[in-house]
Write a protein that holds these residues in place. Structure first.
Motif, PDB file in Angstrom:
ATOM      1  N   SER A   1      -2.650 -31.241  -2.409  1.00  0.00           N
ATOM      2  CA  SER A   1      -3.090 -30.452  -1.269  1.00  0.00           C
ATOM      3  C   SER A   1      -2.033 -29.395  -0.960  1.00  0.00           C
ATOM      4  O   SER A   1      -0.881 -29.498  -1.379  1.00  0.00           O
ATOM      5  N   VAL A   2      -2.435 -28.391  -0.212  1.00  0.00           N
ATOM      6  CA  VAL A   2      -1.511 -27.328   0.156  1.00  0.00           C
ATOM      7  C   VAL A   2      -0.377 -27.891   1.013  1.00  0.00           C
ATOM      8  O   VAL A   2       0.780 -27.521   0.855  1.00  0.00           O
TER       9      VAL A   2
ATOM     10  N   TRP B   1      -6.743 -22.567  -3.649  1.00  0.00           N
ATOM     11  CA  TRP B   1      -6.332 -21.503  -2.741  1.00  0.00           C
ATOM     12  C   TRP B   1      -5.432 -20.487  -3.423  1.00  0.00           C
ATOM     13  O   TRP B   1      -5.516 -19.282  -3.149  1.00  0.00           O
TER      14      TRP B   1
ATOM     15  N   LEU C   1      -7.737 -18.373  -5.501  1.00  0.00           N
ATOM     16  CA  LEU C   1      -8.501 -17.481  -4.632  1.00  0.00           C
ATOM     17  C   LEU C   1      -7.657 -16.281  -4.200  1.00  0.00           C
ATOM     18  O   LEU C   1      -8.145 -15.145  -4.172  1.00  0.00           O
ATOM     19  N   PHE C   2      -6.386 -16.538  -3.885  1.00  0.00           N
ATOM     20  CA  PHE C   2      -5.478 -15.449  -3.513  1.00  0.00           C
ATOM     21  C   PHE C   2      -5.333 -14.455  -4.661  1.00  0.00           C
ATOM     22  O   PHE C   2      -5.445 -13.238  -4.474  1.00  0.00           O
TER      23      PHE C   2
ATOM     24  N   ILE D   1     -11.491 -28.367  -1.658  1.00  0.00           N
ATOM     25  CA  ILE D   1     -11.192 -27.271  -0.749  1.00  0.00           C
ATOM     26  C   ILE D   1      -9.746 -27.330  -0.248  1.00  0.00           C
ATOM     27  O   ILE D   1      -9.196 -26.346   0.177  1.00  0.00           O
ATOM     28  N   ARG D   2      -9.108 -28.500  -0.337  1.00  0.00           N
ATOM     29  CA  ARG D   2      -7.712 -28.633   0.070  1.00  0.00           C
ATOM     30  C   ARG D   2      -6.759 -28.456  -1.113  1.00  0.00           C
ATOM     31  O   ARG D   2      -5.559 -28.523  -0.944  1.00  0.00           O
TER      32      ARG D   2
END
Length: 150
Positions: A66-67, A8, A11-12, A2-3
């Motif tokens: 990670s982001v 992400w 998902l964007f 999830i990190r």
């Protein structure tokens, strides 16, 4: 997982592709031999969603960085300078014209932000906007702002 930055990011792009496909459908698809205005938009959105899904699945299998780790060595002053230069270019674009504005922007970027040898930067900063101006105005017949200097 999830990190994971890939998760992400995927998902964007999945959400953006879904939005494009939805807007394309709303514009009207038409028929295959007579496509409507939303036909290409729908397929671009569908392809984006497929590619984003592949990125998301890859993030599940092999979680990456990670982001937060993507921003650790960001040079914030240079980033702020680039944003300020682009904003200034956008605000002065019509007033000073494309060629002088683009020359000034490229010179500032190549001499201040990411230094390049001035013997290479100056000819490139002058010739590239003139070449682009020629192609856009003379070959493509698209009007660019001339500005008060021309």
């Amino acid at each position: 997982m999830i990190r994971s930055a890939e998760f992400w990011g995927g998902l964007f792009w999945l959400a953006l592709g879904a939005f494009l496909a939805w807007q394309g459908r709303d514009l009207g698809l038409g028929r295959l031999n007579d496509p409507g205005s939303g036909f290409a938009l729908l397929w671009i959105g569908a392809i984006m969603m497929a590619l984003a899904s592949a990125v998301i699945l890859g993030a599940f299998r092999h979680p990456g960085q990670s982001v937060a780790s993507l921003w650790t060595e960001t040079r914030w002053r240079k980033l702020a300078l680039v944003v300020a230069l682009l904003l200034g270019f956008a605000l002065a674009f019509e007033r000073i014209g494309f060629v002088p504005g683009a020359v000034a922007l490229l010179l500032a970027l190549m001499l201040l932000v990411d230094p390049v040898d001035p013997r290479k930067a100056v000819p490139l900063a002058v010739s590239a906007p003139i070449a682009i101006w020629f192609v856009v105005t003379k070959l493509l017949k698209i009007q660019l702002p001339v500005g008060t200097l021309w």
